[in-house]
Structures are given as C-alpha cells and as structure tokens.
Design a protein around this motif. Structure first.
Motif, mmCIF file in Angstrom:
data_model
loop_
_atom_site.group_PDB
_atom_site.id
_atom_site.type_symbol
_atom_site.label_atom_id
_atom_site.label_comp_id
_atom_site.label_asym_id
_atom_site.label_seq_id
_atom_site.Cartn_x
_atom_site.Cartn_y
_atom_site.Cartn_z
ATOM 1 N N HIS A 250 -0.217 5.948 -4.912
ATOM 2 C CA HIS A 250 -0.727 5.686 -5.392
ATOM 3 C C HIS A 250 -2.660 5.978 -4.365
ATOM 4 O O HIS A 250 -2.150 5.566 -3.522
ATOM 5 C CB HIS A 250 -0.808 4.021 -5.405
ATOM 6 C CG HIS A 250 0.651 4.350 -5.880
ATOM 7 N ND1 HIS A 250 1.098 5.222 -7.702
ATOM 8 C CD2 HIS A 250 1.793 3.594 -6.355
ATOM 9 C CE1 HIS A 250 2.242 4.731 -7.405
ATOM 10 N NE2 HIS A 250 3.218 3.928 -7.277
ATOM 11 N N TYR A 251 -3.676 5.822 -5.523
ATOM 12 C CA TYR A 251 -4.566 6.186 -5.533
ATOM 13 C C TYR A 251 -5.827 5.884 -5.934
ATOM 14 O O TYR A 251 -5.661 5.603 -7.098
ATOM 15 C CB TYR A 251 -4.622 7.246 -4.000
ATOM 16 C CG TYR A 251 -4.870 8.945 -5.317
ATOM 17 C CD1 TYR A 251 -6.036 9.479 -6.068
ATOM 18 C CD2 TYR A 251 -3.309 8.941 -5.269
ATOM 19 C CE1 TYR A 251 -5.414 10.304 -7.141
ATOM 20 C CE2 TYR A 251 -3.052 10.285 -6.377
ATOM 21 C CZ TYR A 251 -3.883 10.591 -7.142
ATOM 22 O OH TYR A 251 -3.676 11.557 -8.374
ATOM 23 N N HIS A 252 -6.853 6.287 -5.516
ATOM 24 C CA HIS A 252 -8.042 5.236 -5.568
ATOM 25 C C HIS A 252 -9.106 5.853 -6.765
ATOM 26 O O HIS A 252 -9.906 6.043 -6.529
ATOM 27 C CB HIS A 252 -8.988 4.000 -4.808
ATOM 28 C CG HIS A 252 -8.873 3.188 -3.741
ATOM 29 N ND1 HIS A 252 -8.255 3.649 -3.123
ATOM 30 C CD2 HIS A 252 -8.964 1.551 -4.178
ATOM 31 C CE1 HIS A 252 -7.133 1.638 -2.696
ATOM 32 N NE2 HIS A 252 -8.444 1.285 -3.477
ATOM 33 N N ASP B 35 -8.902 4.113 -0.033
ATOM 34 C CA ASP B 35 -6.571 4.468 0.232
ATOM 35 C C ASP B 35 -6.449 4.002 1.209
ATOM 36 O O ASP B 35 -6.995 4.414 2.386
ATOM 37 C CB ASP B 35 -7.454 6.193 -0.156
ATOM 38 C CG ASP B 35 -7.471 6.535 -1.281
ATOM 39 O OD1 ASP B 35 -7.343 6.123 -2.224
ATOM 40 O OD2 ASP B 35 -7.684 7.950 -1.937
ATOM 41 N N GLY B 36 -5.629 3.805 1.158
ATOM 42 C CA GLY B 36 -4.556 3.315 2.410
ATOM 43 C C GLY B 36 -5.022 1.859 2.876
ATOM 44 O O GLY B 36 -4.702 1.276 3.337
ATOM 45 N N PRO C 157 -12.319 7.238 -2.791
ATOM 46 C CA PRO C 157 -11.293 7.904 -2.109
ATOM 47 C C PRO C 157 -11.363 7.106 -0.547
ATOM 48 O O PRO C 157 -10.835 6.830 0.604
ATOM 49 C CB PRO C 157 -11.337 9.269 -1.117
ATOM 50 C CG PRO C 157 -12.678 9.582 -2.108
ATOM 51 C CD PRO C 157 -12.991 8.505 -3.213
ATOM 52 N N THR D 39 -4.228 -2.313 -1.597
ATOM 53 C CA THR D 39 -2.582 -2.429 -2.868
ATOM 54 C C THR D 39 -2.640 -1.921 -3.940
ATOM 55 O O THR D 39 -4.069 -2.035 -4.753
ATOM 56 C CB THR D 39 -2.094 -2.943 -2.734
ATOM 57 O OG1 THR D 39 -1.562 -3.410 -1.607
ATOM 58 C CG2 THR D 39 -0.707 -2.947 -3.722
ATOM 59 N N ILE E 127 0.755 -1.242 0.184
ATOM 60 C CA ILE E 127 0.247 -0.618 0.207
ATOM 61 C C ILE E 127 0.270 1.614 -0.243
ATOM 62 O O ILE E 127 1.375 1.523 1.266
ATOM 63 C CB ILE E 127 -0.672 0.250 1.145
ATOM 64 C CG1 ILE E 127 -1.580 -1.747 1.193
ATOM 65 C CG2 ILE E 127 -2.228 1.558 0.818
ATOM 66 C CD1 ILE E 127 -2.564 -1.547 3.085
ATOM 67 N N ASN E 128 1.155 1.593 -1.138
ATOM 68 C CA ASN E 128 1.808 2.828 -1.218
ATOM 69 C C ASN E 128 1.153 3.570 -1.324
ATOM 70 O O ASN E 128 1.318 5.154 -2.576
ATOM 71 C CB ASN E 128 2.467 2.636 -2.365
ATOM 72 C CG ASN E 128 3.744 3.555 -2.759
ATOM 73 O OD1 ASN E 128 4.093 4.099 -1.696
ATOM 74 N ND2 ASN E 128 4.979 3.457 -4.160
ATOM 75 N N TYR E 129 0.560 4.776 -0.174
ATOM 76 C CA TYR E 129 -0.147 5.715 -0.677
ATOM 77 C C TYR E 129 0.723 6.901 0.318
ATOM 78 O O TYR E 129 1.290 6.899 1.085
ATOM 79 C CB TYR E 129 -1.710 5.250 0.899
ATOM 80 C CG TYR E 129 -2.673 6.090 0.734
ATOM 81 C CD1 TYR E 129 -3.280 6.989 -0.123
ATOM 82 C CD2 TYR E 129 -2.710 7.410 2.115
ATOM 83 C CE1 TYR E 129 -4.003 8.105 0.517
ATOM 84 C CE2 TYR E 129 -3.183 8.637 1.843
ATOM 85 C CZ TYR E 129 -5.006 8.494 1.141
ATOM 86 O OH TYR E 129 -4.899 10.341 1.486
ATOM 87 N N PRO E 130 0.342 7.847 -0.169
ATOM 88 C CA PRO E 130 0.017 9.044 -0.631
ATOM 89 C C PRO E 130 -0.065 8.506 -2.469
ATOM 90 O O PRO E 130 -0.818 9.572 -3.087
ATOM 91 C CB PRO E 130 -0.669 10.438 -0.418
ATOM 92 C CG PRO E 130 1.002 10.409 -0.200
ATOM 93 C CD PRO E 130 1.213 9.243 0.492
ATOM 94 N N MET F 271 -4.028 14.814 -6.103
ATOM 95 C CA MET F 271 -4.829 14.495 -5.689
ATOM 96 C C MET F 271 -6.678 14.416 -5.339
ATOM 97 O O MET F 271 -7.712 14.096 -6.071
ATOM 98 C CB MET F 271 -4.615 12.737 -3.943
ATOM 99 C CG MET F 271 -5.224 12.284 -4.000
ATOM 100 S SD MET F 271 -5.353 10.815 -2.168
ATOM 101 C CE MET F 271 -3.464 10.994 -1.332
#
Length: 269
Positions: free
Chosen positions: A110-112, A227-228, A224, A231, A105-108, A213
């Motif tokens: 990458h996000y939905h 998010d987090g 959103p 993945t 999980i590479n937030y922020p 974002m």
C-alpha cells in the motif's frame, strides 16, 4: 456473423478484466460531505485501522467534523473532533478520541497513490513508533512524477533510512565507541565503522520501485515521499471529483478552508 462478433467482444472483455488491477478485499464506507459524496474501501490487511474506522463510523464520531487541513496537490485532512463546533479562529489538528493506533505500514503493498486513504499522526521526534491518530485521516491528491524524479526520490529515501539505521547502531555501540575514542585507537574505530556500514547496507537495501507503483505515480500521481512513514489503510473507489473540490477550496491560516467543508455523515455499505 453475430456469433463471431459476440465471441470477439467476450474475448476482449476477458482480456480487459485480466489486465485490470484488482482492488484489495475490505469493507466500503460512504462519506457524505457538504462538497459531495466519497466512497472508500478499507483494506483487510490493516485490521486495527479498519476496525477502528468502522467503529467510529458506526458511532457517528465523524458526523459534523471539518476538513480542517487542505493543501492543493498534496492531500485533504479531517477527523479532528474539536472541529465540529470550532469557530473560524480556533487552531485545529490536535483533537483525537484519546488514543493512538499501532502503525500498520504495509509498504510496498500500500502506498500514497492518488486517492489513497491514510492515517494522520504526530512527527517522528515525538512518535518514533509512528503510531496513528485515533481518528484523523487524509486522502491523497498529490502530483504526477517522471521516472527521473521517482529515482531521485527513492535514492533520497534510502539514504535517509540508512542514516537513521546507522545512528541507531551507533547508539547501541556507544560504550564501545567511547572506549575506543578514549584509547585513541583510530584503526579499531575505522574497523567498527565499516562493520556498522555493512550492517546498515544489509538492513536497508536498495530496492527498485514495483512496476505498478511506478506506473501509478507517473499516470495518476500521489505523494511518494510519504511512503513507508504513514499507514495507508484504504483508497477512494468513487468521488475523487469531490476530493478535487475540497482540495481546490480557498484556504487561510493553517491551511484551513475559509468556508467550512464538513462531513455530514458516514455509513458502512
């Protein structure tokens, strides 16, 4: 005059290029479906998901699988191997290749956002490490949001994260808490509570949503609230018209399209 016009065009072209959001590096996969074609780019900074997806694509694992869960204004999901020869009464969604993938999980970063490619998984209750399904994935459609909605959502997410972190600290300090309760030492209990609150606030700070974002969720949309928690390992770079067709399909029990929509084949460019 022609030279001046050419120079102006060149300057405008450079300005447009510099302002455009660059796509992360990674391989591209073509997905042919019975509803049309989709092209996705995989992210290099989620290597376990990238490499697993590429392996399954090259092995032909996805050939014939259904889009078994479709929810309009949310997402379309596929990748269940049990769906290949499933009749219309079979409940789908639990099939997998026999393994899970560690969360990336590479937030922020990458996000939905609209068009995001993410890994499905079982819920936190049975999967606290948030490991991904070995094969199931979804493509985000979602909705567009206002600034006020995004602020409220971010506040709620921080609250949920802090609550979970505080409960974790309480469990770690369970013996001390029990001892103080048995001793009826309310002052010490309150002191400990304040210490745990402070640790929680430091560990889960209130952070503003990055500008890009926020702009994406306002202009193209997404989901959103995920998010987090899942993945995100790629994004659609062409073929969202196909994804729109799929999300608009009439569905029945368990959000399965009434008329089967399949992946015909996948290939790595």
């Amino acid at each position: 005059m022609k030279k001046i016009i050419f120079t102006l065009i060149l300057i405008l072209s450079m300005a447009t290029t510099n302002n455009a959001q660059e796509l992360p590096s990674g391989p591209v996969v073509d997905i042919k479906t019975t509803a049309g074609d989709i092209k996705v780019k995989l992210y290099d900074d989620t290597p376990k998901h990238r490499d697993n997806f590429l392996k399954l694509v090259k092995d032909g694992f996805y050939n014939g699988v259904l889009f078994h869960r479709v929810i309009k204004d949310f997402m379309v999901q596929t990748g269940d191997p049990e769906s290949v020869n499933a009749d219309s009464t079979k409940m789908l969604g639990s099939g997998n290749p026999g393994y899970q993938i560690d969360a990336e999980i590479n937030y922020p970063a990458h996000y939905h956002k609209y068009g995001a490619l993410a890994a499905a998984r079982t819920g936190d209750q049975f999967n606290p490490e948030r490991k991904s399904s070995g094969s199931q994935f979804y493509i985000v459609t979602g909705n567009k949001y206002t600034d006020n909605q995004l602020d409220m959502m971010a506040e709620r997410q921080v609250g949920e994260k802090r609550q979970a972190y505080f409960q974790k600290l309480c469990k770690e300090n369970e013996a001390q808490i029990r001892a103080l309760m048995e001793a009826k030492d309310e002052a010490a209990l309150e002191t400990l509570r304040q210490e745990l609150i402070k640790k929680t606030e430091e560990a889960v700070p209130v952070e503003g949503m990055p500008e890009q974002m926020r702009n994406d969720y306002k202009t193209i949309g997404g989901t959103p609230h995920l998010d987090g928690a899942y993945t995100v390992f790629g994004e659609v770079i062409s073929g969202m018209d196909t994804v729109e067709k799929i999300q608009n399909a009439e569905t029945g029990r368990a959000d399965r399209p009434k008329e089967d929509i399949r992946i015909i084949s996948m290939s790595v460019e």
